[in-house]
Enzyme design. Structure first.
Site, PDB file in Angstrom:
ATOM      1  N   LYS A  22      -2.194  39.546   8.224  1.00 24.86           N
ATOM      2  CA  LYS A  22      -1.862  38.436   7.312  1.00 24.86           C
ATOM      3  C   LYS A  22      -1.074  38.921   6.109  1.00 24.86           C
ATOM      4  O   LYS A  22      -0.031  38.343   5.751  1.00 24.86           O
ATOM      5  CB  LYS A  22      -3.149  37.747   6.863  1.00 24.86           C
ATOM      6  CG  LYS A  22      -2.995  36.769   5.693  1.00 24.86           C
ATOM      7  CD  LYS A  22      -4.341  36.211   5.293  1.00 24.86           C
ATOM      8  CE  LYS A  22      -4.239  35.294   4.090  1.00 24.86           C
ATOM      9  NZ  LYS A  22      -4.125  36.024   2.821  1.00 24.86           N
ATOM     10  N   ASN A  23      -1.554  39.982   5.455  1.00 27.30           N
ATOM     11  CA  ASN A  23      -0.911  40.431   4.224  1.00 27.30           C
ATOM     12  C   ASN A  23       0.481  41.017   4.459  1.00 27.30           C
ATOM     13  O   ASN A  23       1.312  41.027   3.550  1.00 27.30           O
ATOM     14  CB  ASN A  23      -1.799  41.449   3.507  1.00 27.30           C
ATOM     15  CG  ASN A  23      -3.055  40.802   2.946  1.00 27.30           C
ATOM     16  OD1 ASN A  23      -3.103  39.591   2.760  1.00 27.30           O
ATOM     17  ND2 ASN A  23      -4.069  41.603   2.687  1.00 27.30           N
ATOM     18  N   ARG A  97      -0.870  31.324  -2.376  1.00 28.45           N
ATOM     19  CA  ARG A  97      -0.502  32.414  -3.276  1.00 28.45           C
ATOM     20  C   ARG A  97       0.681  33.217  -2.740  1.00 28.45           C
ATOM     21  O   ARG A  97       1.534  33.683  -3.496  1.00 28.45           O
ATOM     22  CB  ARG A  97      -1.700  33.335  -3.524  1.00 28.45           C
ATOM     23  CG  ARG A  97      -1.366  34.446  -4.495  1.00 28.45           C
ATOM     24  CD  ARG A  97      -2.557  35.210  -5.004  1.00 28.45           C
ATOM     25  NE  ARG A  97      -2.124  36.253  -5.914  1.00 28.45           N
ATOM     26  CZ  ARG A  97      -1.809  36.082  -7.182  1.00 28.45           C
ATOM     27  NH1 ARG A  97      -1.884  34.879  -7.719  1.00 28.45           N
ATOM     28  NH2 ARG A  97      -1.405  37.091  -7.937  1.00 28.45           N
ATOM     29  N   ASP A 121      -7.277  32.480  -3.058  1.00 29.07           N
ATOM     30  CA  ASP A 121      -8.709  32.659  -3.275  1.00 29.07           C
ATOM     31  C   ASP A 121      -9.058  32.649  -4.760  1.00 29.07           C
ATOM     32  O   ASP A 121      -8.328  33.190  -5.584  1.00 29.07           O
ATOM     33  CB  ASP A 121      -9.177  34.007  -2.691  1.00 29.07           C
ATOM     34  CG  ASP A 121      -9.249  33.973  -1.174  1.00 29.07           C
ATOM     35  OD1 ASP A 121      -9.465  32.879  -0.630  1.00 29.07           O
ATOM     36  OD2 ASP A 121      -9.089  35.025  -0.544  1.00 29.07           O
ATOM     37  N   ASP A 319     -10.335  44.170   0.095  1.00 25.10           N
ATOM     38  CA  ASP A 319     -10.614  43.072   1.022  1.00 25.10           C
ATOM     39  C   ASP A 319     -11.764  43.365   1.972  1.00 25.10           C
ATOM     40  O   ASP A 319     -12.263  42.451   2.643  1.00 25.10           O
ATOM     41  CB  ASP A 319      -9.358  42.734   1.845  1.00 25.10           C
ATOM     42  CG  ASP A 319      -8.330  41.960   1.031  1.00 25.10           C
ATOM     43  OD1 ASP A 319      -8.705  41.421  -0.018  1.00 25.10           O
ATOM     44  OD2 ASP A 319      -7.161  41.895   1.439  1.00 25.10           O
ATOM     45  N   MET A 341     -11.159  45.438  -8.773  1.00 22.07           N
ATOM     46  CA  MET A 341      -9.946  44.643  -8.967  1.00 22.07           C
ATOM     47  C   MET A 341     -10.208  43.190  -9.346  1.00 22.07           C
ATOM     48  O   MET A 341      -9.494  42.614 -10.159  1.00 22.07           O
ATOM     49  CB  MET A 341      -9.080  44.712  -7.708  1.00 22.07           C
ATOM     50  CG  MET A 341      -8.530  46.100  -7.437  1.00 22.07           C
ATOM     51  SD  MET A 341      -7.296  46.086  -6.132  1.00 22.07           S
ATOM     52  CE  MET A 341      -7.001  47.838  -5.951  1.00 22.07           C
TER      53      MET A 341
END
Length: 436
Positions: A22-23, A97, A121, A319, A341
């Site tokens: 996904k990223n 995002r 998120d 993640d 983070m």
């Protein structure tokens, strides 16, 4: 709003192939805006966030052709820039995002890029300063409409420069990188993110005719070119999903094989799971997880409690900390989870505590987990998914728990995981989607 009904406590077995990352794909899809020529992208996951970005590209005028279930052809030869200032774009862009990464390519190719404040998120403060400070360093003028929360950058010509990023932001690096490839002169980006996803973006851009060196390091050098051409690109398997399937296997004490994981791009992930006492075997490019009735967390050499913390690549990805936390609830031993983070990502632990987990939330960034070694199983309950990673972690906990659990707001899970219930069913899980 849909829900999952999960009957936990069942052993699973079989083989799973991870989806595309996904990223990575969110960056790759934005990069198609840099050329009027056709770009083919393979291994595109069928998930909500990716489909939203593909929709936005279509509204921008990009020709989108679905070649197979997970392959697409894109051609950005007739872009409709008026869409960027429309009410529709303000609505569409604010829901994702990843839409922030269209700004760099649009600025590079068309001299302007706009974006509403993007969604995503709710896991804490996720600022955009790195992106826009980079664009300003390249010569763009920045403006922000506070009433509409609308950002814009414009430039007649981008000029190569040297910059030191204030944080090694993955999306910030990607955005500035895509703006730099068509800038005049040479750009040097210090403190650049160097995740495999950024490396993949660099490889794709170079195959399109860009001149990027230092790939894989935190210093990227980009020699600007006048134009880019088409290419074909295949997205890596999703390392976060791979970690999630490891969590499924461990928490259900099941045997599982994860196919084609691209071991060389997993970084610290296998090592961190092994520190939790989990057995992982490398078989070719697959991960084999044998059935494990127990696993013991390793202490440090001096006997002190293990800390698992996130860090920029090649450190451990934030993640997967939610997955690690859930796994630790049934380990033998104690571990401190330090989420550096994002200050809201550990707030889902109250749901695990309701299920019987022994977790102490020290502060918004740290949680101590006292493992129960499966001597006291988690209890089924009703809960709500707050974000993608907490959602899949709660789903893993529910698969382990005795009884029937309900997870609401599963659209959050669908944002990052393709067809998750069918894939779980294929290895023996008792899960049902309930549409309200």
């Amino acid at each position: 709003m849909a829900s999952f009904k999960i009957e936990g406590g069942h052993k699973l077995s079989g083989t799973i192939t991870p989806q595309g990352a996904k990223n990575e794909v969110l960056q790759i899809l934005c990069a198609v805006l840099l050329t009027p020529e056709k770009v083919v992208v393979n291994n595109v996951p069928d998930i909500i966030d990716v489909n939203k970005l593909i929709f936005i590209l279509g509204e921008l005028g990009v020709k989108v052709e679905k070649l197979t279930s997970n392959s697409y052809a894109f051609q950005a030869d007739e872009i409709n820039l008026k869409y960027l200032e429309s009410v529709d774009f303000k609505r569409d862009g604010s829901s994702l995002r990843g839409s922030i990464m269209i700004v760099g390519p649009l600025l590079a190719r068309f001299g302007k890029g706009y974006i509403p404040r993007p969604g995503g998120d709710k896991i804490g403060r996720r600022r955009l300063d790195t992106h826009f400070e980079g664009f300003i360093r390249l010569g763009a003028k920045f403006r922000y409409n506070k009433e509409e929360h609308f950002y814009g950058v414009e430039a007649d010509e981008l000029q190569g420069t040297e910059m030191l990023l204030d944080e090694a932001s993955v999306t910030g690096t990607a955005n500035i990188l895509m703006a730099s490839v068509l800038a005049k002169g040479t750009t040097k980006i210090y403190n650049a993110a160097c995740e495999p996803y950024i490396q993949q973006l660099c490889k794709m851009l170079n195959s399109m005719g860009a001149k990027i060196s230092g790939v894989g390091s935190n210093l990227l050098t980009i020699k600007g070119v006048e134009h880019l051409g088409g290419c074909e690109h295949t997205v890596l398997p999703d390392m976060i999903e791979i970690g999630s399937w490891i969590g499924v296997a461990v928490m259900t004490r099941s045997e599982l094989t994860i196919k084609d994981v691209s071991w060389e791009n997993l970084g610290q992930i296998p090592n961190v799971f092994r520190k939790l006492g989990i057995t992982l075997e490398k078989k070719g490019d697959d991960i084999y997880i044998p059935k494990q009735e127990s696993y013991q967390i390793q202490n440090y050499i001096d006997g002190s409690v293990l800390t698992v913390a996130d860090a920029p690549w090649p450190g451990f990805t934030p993640d997967l900390l939610s997955i690690v936390l859930v796994i630790a609830t049934q380990a033998k031993g104690t571990v401190l989870i330090h989420q550096k983070m994002f200050e809201s990502r550990l707030f889902f632990v109250d749901k695990l505590i309701d299920m019987g987990a022994k977790v102490i939330l020290c502060d918004p960034h740290r949680a101590t987990v006292i493992g129960m070694n499966f001597e006291s199983s988690l209890k089924a309950t009703k809960m709500t998914s707050p974000d993608i990673r907490a959602g899949i972690s709660l789903l893993i906990a529910a698969l382990s728990a005795k009884g029937t659990s309900i997870i609401n707001n599963i659209e959050q899970i669908d944002r990052g995981y393709e067809n998750i219930e069918a894939r779980l069913k294929s290895i023996g899980a008792k899960i049902e989607r309930i549409n309200d």
